[in-house]
Scaffold this motif. Structure first.
Motif, PDB file in Angstrom:
ATOM      1  N   ARG A  38       0.848  -1.195   0.000  1.00  0.00           N
ATOM      2  CA  ARG A  38       0.000   0.000   0.000  1.00  0.00           C
ATOM      3  C   ARG A  38       0.882   1.244   0.000  1.00  0.00           C
ATOM      4  O   ARG A  38       1.800   1.377   0.806  1.00  0.00           O
ATOM      5  N   SER A  39       0.582   2.165  -0.928  1.00  0.00           N
ATOM      6  CA  SER A  39       1.439   3.331  -1.128  1.00  0.00           C
ATOM      7  C   SER A  39       0.580   4.571  -1.329  1.00  0.00           C
ATOM      8  O   SER A  39      -0.636   4.492  -1.555  1.00  0.00           O
ATOM      9  N   LEU A  40       1.244   5.722  -1.253  1.00  0.00           N
ATOM     10  CA  LEU A  40       0.610   6.986  -1.602  1.00  0.00           C
ATOM     11  C   LEU A  40       0.857   7.246  -3.079  1.00  0.00           C
ATOM     12  O   LEU A  40       2.002   7.406  -3.522  1.00  0.00           O
ATOM     13  N   MET A  41      -0.207   7.274  -3.874  1.00  0.00           N
ATOM     14  CA  MET A  41      -0.129   7.528  -5.308  1.00  0.00           C
ATOM     15  C   MET A  41      -0.527   8.975  -5.580  1.00  0.00           C
ATOM     16  O   MET A  41      -1.697   9.341  -5.389  1.00  0.00           O
ATOM     17  N   VAL A  42       0.429   9.785  -5.996  1.00  0.00           N
ATOM     18  CA  VAL A  42       0.157  11.186  -6.322  1.00  0.00           C
ATOM     19  C   VAL A  42       0.021  11.277  -7.838  1.00  0.00           C
ATOM     20  O   VAL A  42       1.010  11.214  -8.566  1.00  0.00           O
ATOM     21  N   LEU A  43      -1.215  11.408  -8.309  1.00  0.00           N
ATOM     22  CA  LEU A  43      -1.509  11.387  -9.739  1.00  0.00           C
ATOM     23  C   LEU A  43      -1.647  12.817 -10.254  1.00  0.00           C
ATOM     24  O   LEU A  43      -2.536  13.565  -9.839  1.00  0.00           O
ATOM     25  N   TYR A  44      -0.767  13.196 -11.181  1.00  0.00           N
ATOM     26  CA  TYR A  44      -0.806  14.521 -11.807  1.00  0.00           C
ATOM     27  C   TYR A  44      -1.527  14.401 -13.145  1.00  0.00           C
ATOM     28  O   TYR A  44      -1.029  13.761 -14.078  1.00  0.00           O
ATOM     29  N   THR A  45      -2.678  15.032 -13.251  1.00  0.00           N
ATOM     30  CA  THR A  45      -3.440  15.006 -14.483  1.00  0.00           C
ATOM     31  C   THR A  45      -4.259  16.291 -14.555  1.00  0.00           C
ATOM     32  O   THR A  45      -4.050  17.218 -13.766  1.00  0.00           O
ATOM     33  N   ASN A  46      -5.200  16.346 -15.490  1.00  0.00           N
ATOM     34  CA  ASN A  46      -6.028  17.542 -15.610  1.00  0.00           C
ATOM     35  C   ASN A  46      -7.373  17.165 -16.220  1.00  0.00           C
ATOM     36  O   ASN A  46      -7.441  16.337 -17.138  1.00  0.00           O
ATOM     37  N   PHE A  47      -8.430  17.780 -15.680  1.00  0.00           N
ATOM     38  CA  PHE A  47      -9.786  17.575 -16.186  1.00  0.00           C
ATOM     39  C   PHE A  47     -10.432  18.928 -16.410  1.00  0.00           C
ATOM     40  O   PHE A  47     -10.301  19.847 -15.599  1.00  0.00           O
ATOM     41  N   LEU A  48     -11.164  19.029 -17.518  1.00  0.00           N
ATOM     42  CA  LEU A  48     -11.849  20.279 -17.819  1.00  0.00           C
ATOM     43  C   LEU A  48     -13.261  20.317 -17.265  1.00  0.00           C
ATOM     44  O   LEU A  48     -13.790  21.383 -16.958  1.00  0.00           O
ATOM     45  N   ASP A  49     -13.897  19.143 -17.128  1.00  0.00           N
ATOM     46  CA  ASP A  49     -15.268  19.105 -16.624  1.00  0.00           C
ATOM     47  C   ASP A  49     -15.527  17.754 -15.965  1.00  0.00           C
ATOM     48  O   ASP A  49     -14.694  16.845 -16.007  1.00  0.00           O
ATOM     49  N   ARG A  50     -16.725  17.622 -15.389  1.00  0.00           N
ATOM     50  CA  ARG A  50     -17.072  16.386 -14.680  1.00  0.00           C
ATOM     51  C   ARG A  50     -17.274  15.225 -15.642  1.00  0.00           C
ATOM     52  O   ARG A  50     -17.112  14.063 -15.255  1.00  0.00           O
ATOM     53  N   ILE A  51     -17.663  15.506 -16.870  1.00  0.00           N
ATOM     54  CA  ILE A  51     -17.861  14.413 -17.842  1.00  0.00           C
ATOM     55  C   ILE A  51     -16.552  13.664 -18.067  1.00  0.00           C
ATOM     56  O   ILE A  51     -16.518  12.424 -18.120  1.00  0.00           O
ATOM     57  N   ALA A  52     -15.450  14.434 -18.207  1.00  0.00           N
ATOM     58  CA  ALA A  52     -14.145  13.792 -18.373  1.00  0.00           C
ATOM     59  C   ALA A  52     -13.762  12.989 -17.142  1.00  0.00           C
ATOM     60  O   ALA A  52     -13.151  11.921 -17.247  1.00  0.00           O
ATOM     61  N   LEU A  53     -14.139  13.489 -15.965  1.00  0.00           N
ATOM     62  CA  LEU A  53     -13.830  12.764 -14.728  1.00  0.00           C
ATOM     63  C   LEU A  53     -14.648  11.487 -14.609  1.00  0.00           C
ATOM     64  O   LEU A  53     -14.121  10.447 -14.192  1.00  0.00           O
ATOM     65  N   GLN A  54     -15.934  11.540 -14.968  1.00  0.00           N
ATOM     66  CA  GLN A  54     -16.810  10.381 -14.794  1.00  0.00           C
ATOM     67  C   GLN A  54     -16.308   9.175 -15.572  1.00  0.00           C
ATOM     68  O   GLN A  54     -16.480   8.038 -15.123  1.00  0.00           O
ATOM     69  N   ARG A  55     -15.669   9.399 -16.715  1.00  0.00           N
ATOM     70  CA  ARG A  55     -15.169   8.269 -17.506  1.00  0.00           C
ATOM     71  C   ARG A  55     -14.019   7.549 -16.799  1.00  0.00           C
ATOM     72  O   ARG A  55     -13.825   6.353 -16.991  1.00  0.00           O
ATOM     73  N   GLN A  56     -13.271   8.281 -15.988  1.00  0.00           N
ATOM     74  CA  GLN A  56     -12.100   7.686 -15.336  1.00  0.00           C
ATOM     75  C   GLN A  56     -12.344   7.339 -13.865  1.00  0.00           C
ATOM     76  O   GLN A  56     -11.493   6.706 -13.247  1.00  0.00           O
ATOM     77  N   LEU A  57     -13.484   7.732 -13.337  1.00  0.00           N
ATOM     78  CA  LEU A  57     -13.744   7.531 -11.912  1.00  0.00           C
ATOM     79  C   LEU A  57     -13.690   6.070 -11.471  1.00  0.00           C
ATOM     80  O   LEU A  57     -13.160   5.769 -10.387  1.00  0.00           O
ATOM     81  N   PRO A  58     -14.206   5.098 -12.252  1.00  0.00           N
ATOM     82  CA  PRO A  58     -14.083   3.690 -11.818  1.00  0.00           C
ATOM     83  C   PRO A  58     -12.636   3.251 -11.614  1.00  0.00           C
ATOM     84  O   PRO A  58     -12.341   2.473 -10.688  1.00  0.00           O
ATOM     85  N   PHE A  59     -11.739   3.733 -12.453  1.00  0.00           N
ATOM     86  CA  PHE A  59     -10.336   3.344 -12.310  1.00  0.00           C
ATOM     87  C   PHE A  59      -9.702   4.032 -11.098  1.00  0.00           C
ATOM     88  O   PHE A  59      -8.819   3.459 -10.451  1.00  0.00           O
ATOM     89  N   PHE A  60     -10.162   5.239 -10.781  1.00  0.00           N
ATOM     90  CA  PHE A  60      -9.682   5.908  -9.572  1.00  0.00           C
ATOM     91  C   PHE A  60     -10.119   5.145  -8.327  1.00  0.00           C
ATOM     92  O   PHE A  60      -9.339   4.980  -7.381  1.00  0.00           O
TER      93      PHE A  60
END
Length: 458
Positions: free
Chosen positions: A352-374
């Motif tokens: 178990r580790s601390l994962m610091v993910l650097y990315t960027n999202f413009l809106d919630r629609i872009a986030l919703q597609r990746q949320l299951p993997f998060f």
């Protein structure tokens, strides 16, 4: 040999005087004497300048430049002529900087040297090529030596400013030099000190963790004024008949992974640097601070597929390994595959580790597609999603509108700013830590967040 502006001015005056001799004959006589004096002065300058190699120049520049920082470059010019000179120093800086003002004019007395310091601010990683240092020399003084054999003073030197200065000699000094621009390493020691200092809290750089907020028990000691009363050990107090407190220390050997998105969303530019370069600089600083706190630092990069992986470690040379790996990274124009990230991370990182993910999202629609993997990543690790706030867009949305068209534009800008805040709320509702930060404040804010998360067990 180069002719100076003074040469052409005096030559023009001589020609005009000679030409006026057609109207007034004495002017022709004066013009001939002026021409003779002018030729003698030019010949004198040539002899004085080419009698020896009297100018040397050196460039002092590190082999590695720090991306996004001001890097110091020094020029040392030495005059070995037996008279003072005026010099114009031009350093051929790499074309990537697009600077045409690295030109300095100065006066050098005989047998003296001067140092010129200037700074370069690279915004892209890679190899940069310096050219030579061009030095243009013009004599400033004439000198005469009067021997006095019966005097203890030896020779006496008479100096006066030369009325000539009609020619320049060019020197090509300092060999061409190749330097590499690495991710920002100049700030490493700065942030190390800030992470350890208790006197810089008022600057907003870090949040100090007081005794009692750490995670591993270390010892029991006597209470002193200022200790946290919540850490009082009442059983030990009853036995000793005086206040005793528990002392805790940082949990060590935790794994910290910087996970950097190399997709097209990281190509957006702020102040000449891409979001990708900001993320690289921040990840290097975070790795350095984490290793100083006896944690292990690693690196993961991905884009359309899982790219590079450096296991977390704090052994000697790990920081240099990370630096070399980050130096070669480049963004792509494709869509990042977060499913591959989740699959390969679970395969390569078992602890178990601390994962610091650097990315960027413009809106919630872009986030919703990746949320299951998060969610999948956050189940096995502690995930911190770092994305960026557009300060220019935020400032524009806060300005008053001047017409109807601008009002519509401001409404759209305000909606985009609001979407960023909704992304943070959505991540927190799913139990995922999030950090929305301006690019310029990324390094500071990520260290603050790391120190905050370190208070709890990863």
């Amino acid at each position: 040999m180069f002719l100076t502006r003074r040469f052409y001015i005096v030559m023009t005056v001589v020609i005009l005087v000679l030409a006026s001799g057609y109207l007034w004959y004495p002017a022709f006589i004066i013009g001939r004497w002026m021409l003779l004096a002018f030729v003698i002065a030019v010949a004198t300058d040539i002899v004085r300048l080419w009698s020896r190699r009297g100018i040397t120049a050196e460039r002092h520049c590190p082999d590695r430049l720090s991306n996004g920082d001001d890097n110091k470059v020094s020029l040392v010019v030495t005059n070995s002529y037996r008279f003072a000179v005026s010099v114009e120093v031009i350093d051929e800086v790499p074309v990537e900087f697009q600077q045409r003002d690295v030109c300095y004019r100065l006066s050098l007395p005989k047998d003296e040297q001067q140092r010129i310091d200037y700074h370069l601010h690279p915004t892209h990683r890679g190899s940069y090529a310096f050219g030579v240092v061009q030095v243009f020399v013009t004599p400033r003084q004439l000198q005469f030596f009067i021997a006095k054999p019966h005097s203890d003073l030896g020779q006496r030197t008479l100096q006066f400013f030369s009325p000539s200065g009609f020619v320049q000699r060019r020197y090509r000094c300092a060999s061409p030099q190749q330097v590499k621009v690495y991710p920002s390493f100049l700030m490493l020691h700065q942030y190390e000190l800030l992470a350890a200092s208790r006197h810089l809290v008022e600057l907003g750089i870090k949040r100090i963790r007081r005794i009692g907020n750490h995670t591993e028990f270390e010892q029991i000691k006597d209470y002193v004024q200022g200790d946290d009363y919540r850490t009082i050990n009442w059983r030990a107090t009853a036995r000793r008949h005086q206040l005793m407190i528990n002392v805790y220390q940082d949990e060590r050997s935790q794994q910290i992974y910087n996970v950097i998105d190399k997709g097209r969303v990281m190509q957006q530019t702020f102040n000449g640097m891409t979001l990708f370069d900001y993320a690289i600089n921040a990840s290097l600083v975070l790795s350095y601070v984490a290793m100083q706190k006896e944690d292990k630092a690693g690196l993961i990069t991905f884009a359309e597929h899982f790219d590079s992986f450096i296991p977390a470690s704090r052994q000697y040379g790990q920081l240099q390994t990370l630096l070399e790996a980050l130096y070669a990274q480049q963004t792509t124009f494709g869509e990042s595959d977060f499913s591959a990230l989740a699959a390969y991370t679970n395969q390569y990182v078992s602890k178990r580790s601390l994962m610091v993910l650097y990315t960027n999202f413009l809106d919630r629609i872009a986030l919703q597609r990746q949320l299951p993997f998060f969610r999948q990543l956050n189940r096995r690790h502690k995930l911190l999603v770092v994305f960026f706030e557009d300060e220019e867009l935020k400032d524009y949305a806060g300005q008053p509108a001047e017409d109807v068209e601008q009002q519509f534009q401001k409404v759209i800008a305000g909606k985009m700013v609001y979407e960023k805040r909704l992304i943070v709320s959505t991540l927190k509702q799913n139990g995922i830590a999030a950090l929305l930060t301006p690019p310029a404040s990324l390094s500071v804010n990520i260290i603050n967040k790391y120190l905050e998360l370190k208070q709890t067990r990863i």
